[in-house]
Design a protein around this motif. Sequence first.
Motif, PDB file in Angstrom:
ATOM      1  N   TYR A  75       0.839  -1.200   0.000  1.00 43.56           N
ATOM      2  CA  TYR A  75       0.000   0.000   0.000  1.00 43.56           C
ATOM      3  C   TYR A  75       0.875   1.252   0.000  1.00 43.56           C
ATOM      4  CZ  TYR A  75      -3.479   3.450   1.295  1.00 43.56           C
ATOM      5  OH  TYR A  75      -4.281   4.554   1.307  1.00 43.56           O
ATOM      6  N   LEU A  76       1.892   1.216   0.858  1.00 47.21           N
ATOM      7  CA  LEU A  76       2.792   2.367   0.985  1.00 47.21           C
ATOM      8  C   LEU A  76       3.497   2.647  -0.331  1.00 47.21           C
ATOM      9  CD1 LEU A  76       3.071   3.904   3.570  1.00 47.21           C
ATOM     10  CD2 LEU A  76       5.233   2.755   4.003  1.00 47.21           C
ATOM     11  N   VAL A  77       4.025   1.572  -0.954  1.00 44.97           N
ATOM     12  CA  VAL A  77       4.750   1.739  -2.213  1.00 44.97           C
ATOM     13  C   VAL A  77       3.828   2.341  -3.277  1.00 44.97           C
ATOM     14  CG1 VAL A  77       5.861   0.511  -4.102  1.00 44.97           C
ATOM     15  CG2 VAL A  77       6.438  -0.046  -1.735  1.00 44.97           C
ATOM     16  N   ASN A  78       2.592   1.797  -3.378  1.00 48.69           N
ATOM     17  CA  ASN A  78       1.636   2.318  -4.351  1.00 48.69           C
ATOM     18  C   ASN A  78       1.341   3.790  -4.106  1.00 48.69           C
ATOM     19  OD1 ASN A  78       1.154   0.126  -5.968  1.00 48.69           O
ATOM     20  ND2 ASN A  78      -0.336  -0.743  -4.548  1.00 48.69           N
ATOM     21  N   THR A  79       1.048   4.111  -2.833  1.00 50.03           N
ATOM     22  CA  THR A  79       0.646   5.482  -2.515  1.00 50.03           C
ATOM     23  C   THR A  79       1.775   6.457  -2.801  1.00 50.03           C
ATOM     24  OG1 THR A  79      -0.725   4.596  -0.780  1.00 50.03           O
ATOM     25  CG2 THR A  79      -0.328   6.949  -0.729  1.00 50.03           C
ATOM     26  N   LEU A  80       3.012   6.076  -2.423  1.00 50.06           N
ATOM     27  CA  LEU A  80       4.126   6.999  -2.615  1.00 50.06           C
ATOM     28  C   LEU A  80       4.438   7.188  -4.095  1.00 50.06           C
ATOM     29  CD1 LEU A  80       6.446   6.172   0.379  1.00 50.06           C
ATOM     30  CD2 LEU A  80       4.647   7.871   0.175  1.00 50.06           C
ATOM     31  N   GLN A  81       4.005   6.226  -4.927  1.00 45.33           N
ATOM     32  CA  GLN A  81       4.152   6.427  -6.374  1.00 45.33           C
ATOM     33  C   GLN A  81       2.963   7.195  -6.926  1.00 45.33           C
ATOM     34  OE1 GLN A  81       4.535   2.410  -7.636  1.00 45.33           O
ATOM     35  NE2 GLN A  81       6.770   2.393  -7.411  1.00 45.33           N
ATOM     36  N   PHE A  82       2.119   7.709  -6.026  1.00 45.41           N
ATOM     37  CA  PHE A  82       0.923   8.455  -6.369  1.00 45.41           C
ATOM     38  C   PHE A  82      -0.056   7.598  -7.158  1.00 45.41           C
ATOM     39  CE2 PHE A  82      -1.286  12.514  -7.255  1.00 45.41           C
ATOM     40  CZ  PHE A  82      -1.239  12.971  -5.967  1.00 45.41           C
ATOM     41  N   ASP A  83      -0.012   6.278  -6.931  1.00 40.21           N
ATOM     42  CA  ASP A  83      -0.982   5.382  -7.536  1.00 40.21           C
ATOM     43  C   ASP A  83      -2.080   5.191  -6.501  1.00 40.21           C
ATOM     44  OD1 ASP A  83      -2.486   3.370  -8.508  1.00 40.21           O
ATOM     45  OD2 ASP A  83      -0.914   1.848  -8.487  1.00 40.21           O
ATOM     46  N   LEU A  84      -3.180   5.959  -6.627  1.00 44.63           N
ATOM     47  CA  LEU A  84      -4.176   5.999  -5.553  1.00 44.63           C
ATOM     48  C   LEU A  84      -5.404   5.156  -5.885  1.00 44.63           C
ATOM     49  CD1 LEU A  84      -3.895   9.814  -4.867  1.00 44.63           C
ATOM     50  CD2 LEU A  84      -2.979   7.999  -3.448  1.00 44.63           C
ATOM     51  N   GLY A  85      -5.335   4.372  -6.964  1.00 44.93           N
ATOM     52  CA  GLY A  85      -6.455   3.486  -7.278  1.00 44.93           C
ATOM     53  C   GLY A  85      -7.500   4.146  -8.166  1.00 44.93           C
ATOM     54  N   TYR A  86      -8.616   3.417  -8.372  1.00 39.20           N
ATOM     55  CA  TYR A  86      -9.662   3.899  -9.264  1.00 39.20           C
ATOM     56  C   TYR A  86     -10.754   4.596  -8.478  1.00 39.20           C
ATOM     57  CZ  TYR A  86      -7.540   1.242 -12.981  1.00 39.20           C
ATOM     58  OH  TYR A  86      -6.665   0.792 -13.911  1.00 39.20           O
ATOM     59  N   SER A  87     -11.331   5.619  -9.100  1.00 38.89           N
ATOM     60  CA  SER A  87     -12.487   6.271  -8.505  1.00 38.89           C
ATOM     61  C   SER A  87     -13.702   5.384  -8.749  1.00 38.89           C
ATOM     62  CB  SER A  87     -12.671   7.632  -9.168  1.00 38.89           C
ATOM     63  OG  SER A  87     -14.003   8.038  -9.047  1.00 38.89           O
ATOM     64  N   ILE A  88     -14.581   5.267  -7.737  1.00 36.60           N
ATOM     65  CA  ILE A  88     -15.751   4.408  -7.919  1.00 36.60           C
ATOM     66  C   ILE A  88     -16.820   5.124  -8.723  1.00 36.60           C
ATOM     67  CG2 ILE A  88     -17.595   3.182  -6.717  1.00 36.60           C
ATOM     68  CD1 ILE A  88     -15.655   2.708  -4.448  1.00 36.60           C
ATOM     69  N   SER A  89     -17.008   6.429  -8.466  1.00 38.14           N
ATOM     70  CA  SER A  89     -18.102   7.113  -9.152  1.00 38.14           C
ATOM     71  C   SER A  89     -17.731   7.539 -10.580  1.00 38.14           C
ATOM     72  CB  SER A  89     -18.587   8.315  -8.345  1.00 38.14           C
ATOM     73  OG  SER A  89     -17.518   9.119  -7.963  1.00 38.14           O
ATOM     74  N   TYR A  90     -16.433   7.782 -10.836  1.00 40.87           N
ATOM     75  CA  TYR A  90     -16.049   8.110 -12.224  1.00 40.87           C
ATOM     76  C   TYR A  90     -15.293   6.913 -12.786  1.00 40.87           C
ATOM     77  CZ  TYR A  90     -16.285  12.991 -10.407  1.00 40.87           C
ATOM     78  OH  TYR A  90     -16.634  14.171  -9.810  1.00 40.87           O
ATOM     79  N   PHE A  91     -15.792   5.647 -12.689  1.00 38.45           N
ATOM     80  CA  PHE A  91     -14.940   4.467 -12.712  1.00 38.45           C
ATOM     81  C   PHE A  91     -13.741   4.386 -13.647  1.00 38.45           C
ATOM     82  CE2 PHE A  91     -13.858   0.130 -14.186  1.00 38.45           C
ATOM     83  CZ  PHE A  91     -12.965  -0.126 -13.170  1.00 38.45           C
ATOM     84  N   PRO A  92     -13.882   4.506 -14.972  1.00 40.15           N
ATOM     85  CA  PRO A  92     -12.630   4.205 -15.686  1.00 40.15           C
ATOM     86  C   PRO A  92     -11.522   5.181 -15.300  1.00 40.15           C
ATOM     87  CG  PRO A  92     -14.486   4.518 -17.198  1.00 40.15           C
ATOM     88  CD  PRO A  92     -14.935   4.930 -15.863  1.00 40.15           C
ATOM     89  N   GLN A  93     -11.887   6.325 -14.728  1.00 41.67           N
ATOM     90  CA  GLN A  93     -10.890   7.317 -14.349  1.00 41.67           C
ATOM     91  C   GLN A  93     -10.206   6.905 -13.043  1.00 41.67           C
ATOM     92  OE1 GLN A  93     -12.569  11.218 -13.978  1.00 41.67           O
ATOM     93  NE2 GLN A  93     -10.741  12.169 -14.794  1.00 41.67           N
TER      94      GLN A  93
END
Lengths: 328, 290
Positions: A75-93
């Motif tokens: 989780y830490l590695v992802n977050t620090l790479q600014f990879d914050l996952g997918y938005s649920i309401s604007y999904f493909p974004q």
Amino acid sequence: MPYFVRRLIMFVVVVIFAATLNFIIPRLAPGDPISSVLEELRARGQTVQAEDDIVAVYRERFGLDKPLHEQYISYLVNTLQFDLGYSISYFPQTVESALLNALPWTIGLLAVSTFMAFALGTLLGALLAWPRAPQFLQGLIPLFMLLSAIPYYLLALLLMYVFGFLLKVLPLGGAYTSATVPSLSLPFILDVIKHGILPGLSITLAGLGFWALGMRGTMVTIQGEDYLTLAEAKGLRDRRIFFGYAVRNALLPQITALAIALGSVASGAVLVEVVFNYPGVGWLLYNALRSSDYYLIQGVAFFLVLTVALAVLVVDLIYPLLDPRIVR
Amino acid sequence: MIRKNIIQRVAHSATYMLRNPKLLLGFSLLVFLLLIGIAGPLFVDTEKARPISVPSNMPPSAEYPLGTDSGGRDILAVIVVGTPQTLRMGVLAGFFGVLLGTMLGLFAGFYGGYIDLIISGLTDTMLTIPPLAVLLVVAASVRSVSVDTMAIIIAALSWMFPARTIRAQVLSLKEQPYISMARLGGLGNFRIIIEEILPNILPLAAASFVGATSGAILAGIGLEVLGLGPQRAPTLGMTIYWALLYSALIRGMWWWWLPPILILIILFVGLFLTSAALDEYVNPRLRSKR
């Protein structure tokens, strides 16, 4: 440890701390994070696009079957790479692309109005405590006290009602007239400025009192210091004593206060954006809250921390230019 | 002997405070708001603060002095019910925040060394994190909060300023001769903290309580305006949230959003004046030269 290294370490610690909070808090709630969020959405009768994809992405991302410390590291590695996952309401974004779209508006609004509030407030505050300043300025003190006590967004509502609704001289919300297409043409830029006046004014006015009162306090304490008497005895011009001797020294606590106040300034600006439907990070957050878009909420929270930490770092790095003693 | 001293000190403080116009004005504003909560229910039917209890969207009239909102609530009743709720949240959060901050500041300042390093590091880190960011994540995962839960969550984020102030004060108190005397007299750390240091930092803690309360209300209203507050309680912040949600502003329904904002402005100005006056009392260097 050298000053710069110490400041950089502090920055890294704050960012990791924020990411850790984002990791821990949802885990304190019962159930696994993604299913409970989706369940909540279904209970409210909202449909979620590509639900299975989201579950799959998040199960893999959180590695929910792996031990907790492995989950934390990834989780830490992802977050620090600014990879914050997918938005649920604007999904493909993704969360980060939604943030990046909103970012220029927030930074523009926040930077201009905070700078104006700080510069204008500090100058007025310095004049308030200066014996040779015009007398009428003293009458401003109660006004500044009132302004510093009112939250940004309440002032924003009042300004919006008076100038947008009653007088109809300025637009009620948004960042530009809704039918126009954003471009770099002169009319569009003027339109953006016109829409920015009220939100900017609320942040500037609400901040003005705080900076003015703080500066006045410091200026009062340095009155009668030996170096001011010396400057006068040397026969320096009044303007030079004021800027080069008094203001220069009283400025230091103001800069320290700036580093501490940035957090509340950013939070206040978020709420001002909500009031004005301003398409920045605050508005994104408001929409995310209304649709329970949990990962977007987390993303905005992390982003807020990151911005403030960065701004504090910049203030810290500028500080030695104003006060060379600090580096030693 | 000692008792007489205390009476003198209290009398001295009281006369000082009465001569301070800031405190007098600030305190009167706060008492006025308390009266709304205490005396209001005697004159206003608080049942009308519930949704669909009165006709909706009515402008102010003889029957509804402050009009009604789109959800069918009497705004005057909402103010009477909501003001004490907001005050309660602020006071609770401010109290626990200062309690936690005082304890942490006391330990950090008194024991020094690693304890100080850890507590001060945590304080400095938390100070750079905007409270709203943490509150968002917490409030979004703890769904449906009550006024008291909200107070506790906010208290967990309002201890940093008190902790810093108290730590600085304890650091300077620790070097006072009477502490060395107490130590030579064989008093343990615990008794020194309770009997010698605590009485000297209580005024400071009391002064920071007002500031912490103000900060807590500010944070609470911020959450409520975003819609993360108690959905069922008609607090001032929730009233503003509903008014924004139903676009009361562009519908010209000023009686809906203006009263809660005015009450909040009175509250913040009152707290600000009281806090400034108390700061001047504890720290005489801040008193302006008159």
